[in-house]
Write a protein that holds these residues in place. Structure first.
Motif, PDB file in Angstrom:
ATOM      1  N   LEU A  46       0.818  -1.200   0.000  1.00 18.19           N
ATOM      2  CA  LEU A  46       0.000   0.000   0.000  1.00 18.19           C
ATOM      3  C   LEU A  46       0.860   1.261   0.000  1.00 18.19           C
ATOM      4  O   LEU A  46       0.473   2.294  -0.549  1.00 18.19           O
ATOM      5  CB  LEU A  46      -0.928   0.015   1.228  1.00 18.19           C
ATOM      6  CG  LEU A  46      -2.083  -0.987   1.180  1.00 18.19           C
ATOM      7  CD1 LEU A  46      -2.794  -1.006   2.529  1.00 18.19           C
ATOM      8  CD2 LEU A  46      -3.068  -0.628   0.065  1.00 18.19           C
ATOM      9  N   SER A  47       2.046   1.186   0.612  1.00 17.24           N
ATOM     10  CA  SER A  47       2.906   2.358   0.694  1.00 17.24           C
ATOM     11  C   SER A  47       3.754   2.536  -0.551  1.00 17.24           C
ATOM     12  O   SER A  47       4.503   3.489  -0.661  1.00 17.24           O
ATOM     13  CB  SER A  47       3.821   2.246   1.925  1.00 17.24           C
ATOM     14  OG  SER A  47       4.691   1.145   1.799  1.00 17.24           O
ATOM     15  N   GLY A  48       3.667   1.589  -1.504  1.00 15.44           N
ATOM     16  CA  GLY A  48       4.363   1.792  -2.770  1.00 15.44           C
ATOM     17  C   GLY A  48       5.520   0.868  -3.015  1.00 15.44           C
ATOM     18  O   GLY A  48       6.204   0.976  -4.028  1.00 15.44           O
ATOM     19  N   TRP A  49       5.795  -0.068  -2.107  1.00  8.12           N
ATOM     20  CA  TRP A  49       6.916  -0.996  -2.317  1.00  8.12           C
ATOM     21  C   TRP A  49       6.662  -1.826  -3.569  1.00  8.12           C
ATOM     22  O   TRP A  49       5.576  -2.297  -3.817  1.00  8.12           O
ATOM     23  CB  TRP A  49       7.066  -1.933  -1.123  1.00  8.12           C
ATOM     24  CG  TRP A  49       8.335  -2.724  -1.231  1.00  8.12           C
ATOM     25  CD1 TRP A  49       8.541  -3.882  -1.902  1.00  8.12           C
ATOM     26  CD2 TRP A  49       9.587  -2.378  -0.664  1.00  8.12           C
ATOM     27  NE1 TRP A  49       9.836  -4.289  -1.793  1.00  8.12           N
ATOM     28  CE2 TRP A  49      10.505  -3.390  -1.036  1.00  8.12           C
ATOM     29  CE3 TRP A  49      10.039  -1.321   0.124  1.00  8.12           C
ATOM     30  CZ2 TRP A  49      11.841  -3.375  -0.642  1.00  8.12           C
ATOM     31  CZ3 TRP A  49      11.361  -1.315   0.517  1.00  8.12           C
ATOM     32  CH2 TRP A  49      12.239  -2.334   0.139  1.00  8.12           C
ATOM     33  N   GLY A  50       7.673  -2.024  -4.355  1.00  9.39           N
ATOM     34  CA  GLY A  50       7.550  -2.837  -5.545  1.00  9.39           C
ATOM     35  C   GLY A  50       7.287  -2.010  -6.795  1.00  9.39           C
ATOM     36  O   GLY A  50       7.304  -2.537  -7.897  1.00  9.39           O
ATOM     37  N   LEU A  51       7.029  -0.686  -6.638  1.00  8.86           N
ATOM     38  CA  LEU A  51       6.883   0.164  -7.796  1.00  8.86           C
ATOM     39  C   LEU A  51       8.257   0.438  -8.396  1.00  8.86           C
ATOM     40  O   LEU A  51       9.286   0.237  -7.758  1.00  8.86           O
ATOM     41  CB  LEU A  51       6.204   1.480  -7.396  1.00  8.86           C
ATOM     42  CG  LEU A  51       4.782   1.348  -6.821  1.00  8.86           C
ATOM     43  CD1 LEU A  51       4.261   2.722  -6.440  1.00  8.86           C
ATOM     44  CD2 LEU A  51       3.844   0.695  -7.821  1.00  8.86           C
ATOM     45  N   ALA A  52       8.267   0.941  -9.636  1.00  8.37           N
ATOM     46  CA  ALA A  52       9.529   1.203 -10.311  1.00  8.37           C
ATOM     47  C   ALA A  52      10.368   2.194  -9.502  1.00  8.37           C
ATOM     48  O   ALA A  52       9.851   3.169  -8.956  1.00  8.37           O
ATOM     49  CB  ALA A  52       9.255   1.741 -11.708  1.00  8.37           C
ATOM     50  N   TRP A  53      11.654   1.942  -9.469  1.00  2.94           N
ATOM     51  CA  TRP A  53      12.522   2.830  -8.694  1.00  2.94           C
ATOM     52  C   TRP A  53      12.740   4.123  -9.469  1.00  2.94           C
ATOM     53  O   TRP A  53      12.545   4.208 -10.674  1.00  2.94           O
ATOM     54  CB  TRP A  53      13.827   2.134  -8.369  1.00  2.94           C
ATOM     55  CG  TRP A  53      14.792   1.968  -9.520  1.00  2.94           C
ATOM     56  CD1 TRP A  53      14.553   1.380 -10.726  1.00  2.94           C
ATOM     57  CD2 TRP A  53      16.146   2.402  -9.551  1.00  2.94           C
ATOM     58  NE1 TRP A  53      15.674   1.406 -11.498  1.00  2.94           N
ATOM     59  CE2 TRP A  53      16.671   2.028 -10.811  1.00  2.94           C
ATOM     60  CE3 TRP A  53      16.977   3.052  -8.648  1.00  2.94           C
ATOM     61  CZ2 TRP A  53      17.992   2.287 -11.187  1.00  2.94           C
ATOM     62  CZ3 TRP A  53      18.297   3.304  -9.022  1.00  2.94           C
ATOM     63  CH2 TRP A  53      18.783   2.929 -10.269  1.00  2.94           C
ATOM     64  N   ASP A  54      13.153   5.151  -8.753  1.00  2.00           N
ATOM     65  CA  ASP A  54      13.274   6.491  -9.315  1.00  2.00           C
ATOM     66  C   ASP A  54      14.753   6.814  -9.502  1.00  2.00           C
ATOM     67  O   ASP A  54      15.379   7.451  -8.647  1.00  2.00           O
ATOM     68  CB  ASP A  54      12.601   7.494  -8.370  1.00  2.00           C
ATOM     69  CG  ASP A  54      12.444   8.868  -8.985  1.00  2.00           C
ATOM     70  OD1 ASP A  54      13.088   9.140 -10.016  1.00  2.00           O
ATOM     71  OD2 ASP A  54      11.677   9.672  -8.431  1.00  2.00           O
TER      72      ASP A  54
END
Length: 244
Positions: A46-54
């Motif tokens: 829910l906090s965004g883990w696993g989204l593409a890195w910046d």
């Protein structure tokens, strides 16, 4: 597989080493409930883990440090980009080689003036130096950025036999399948070896973004960010750097 190698394999696969029995018994209060690990994972997702890195954010943060940090960060971004197009074992090799070549091993006292300090990947790149935890942490986040799922990796605290000395050490273990023998990424060796070929290492506990384990298997012993303050600090720094 010889009897000794089979025992080592089971130690890594099932956490069955009798040499860490006392450590495991000492962790009995950590509530090994399945729902704790599930809740932790849900919160991370829910906090965004696993989204593409910046990566642009990482390079921008590197510019605030010094030119050497920018150079190392740019090199790592290139390695991660190239590794992302490869199979997972090739990704392991690329990232392992980068850190083992680019970062010099130094004790925390020399680098940070502290007995035990867990550096974020960018902090390690900035210093160009780090101890075993810093190598393992840097490889973990870099492989996440390259597309290796967190559930396939564990940062493993081990007892390492170096000559006649037994000392605390940390490595990164990669599991191609949940019940498979892991591959060990280590700053002590240049090559990646299966756990059965690392009889010098005895796992004590392990963790990743999803859980914390006695040994390397079994039910999760709780939320790692709650139980390990240094890991919680690393996660916060990694988020600020753009790793997740």
């Amino acid at each position: 597989m010889s009897q000794n190698l089979l025992l080592r394999h089971r130690c890594w696969q099932f956490g069955a080493c009798t040499t860490i029995r006392r450590v495991r018994e000492g962790w009995a209060h950590l509530w090994p409930k399945w729902w704790i690990g599930a809740l932790s994972l849900a919160l991370l997702l829910l906090s965004g883990w696993g989204l593409a890195w910046d990566s642009p954010k990482l390079l921008a943060q590197a510019q605030k440090v010094n030119p050497a940090t920018v150079q190392r960060a740019q090199s790592l971004v290139q390695v991660i980009g190239e590794a992302a197009a490869q199979d997972e074992e090739s990704r392991l090799k690329s990232v392992n080689v980068f850190f083992n070549r680019q970062i010099l091993y130094r004790d925390d006292r020399e680098v940070w003036g502290a007995v035990d300090y867990w550096a974020s990947p960018l902090e390690t790149l900035g210093k160009g130096q780090g101890d075993c935890e810093d190598f393992a942490i840097g490889k973990y986040f870099s492989l996440l950025a390259a597309g290796v799922p967190s559930v396939k990796m564990r940062l493993v605290y081990v007892r390492a036999q170096i000559g006649a000395i037994i000392q605390a050490h940390m490595v990164l273990a990669y599991y191609p399948e949940p019940d498979a023998e892991p591959l060990i990424l280590d700053n002590l060796l240049t090559d990646i070896r299966p756990a059965s070929r690392r009889p010098d290492l005895i796992p004590v506990f392990s963790f990743n973004a999803e859980g914390l384990w006695q040994g390397v298997a079994g039910a999760s012993a709780g939320d790692p960010s709650a139980r390990l303050s240094r890991w919680r600090e690393v996660l916060a720094k990694a988020k600020a750097e753009g790793w997740w």
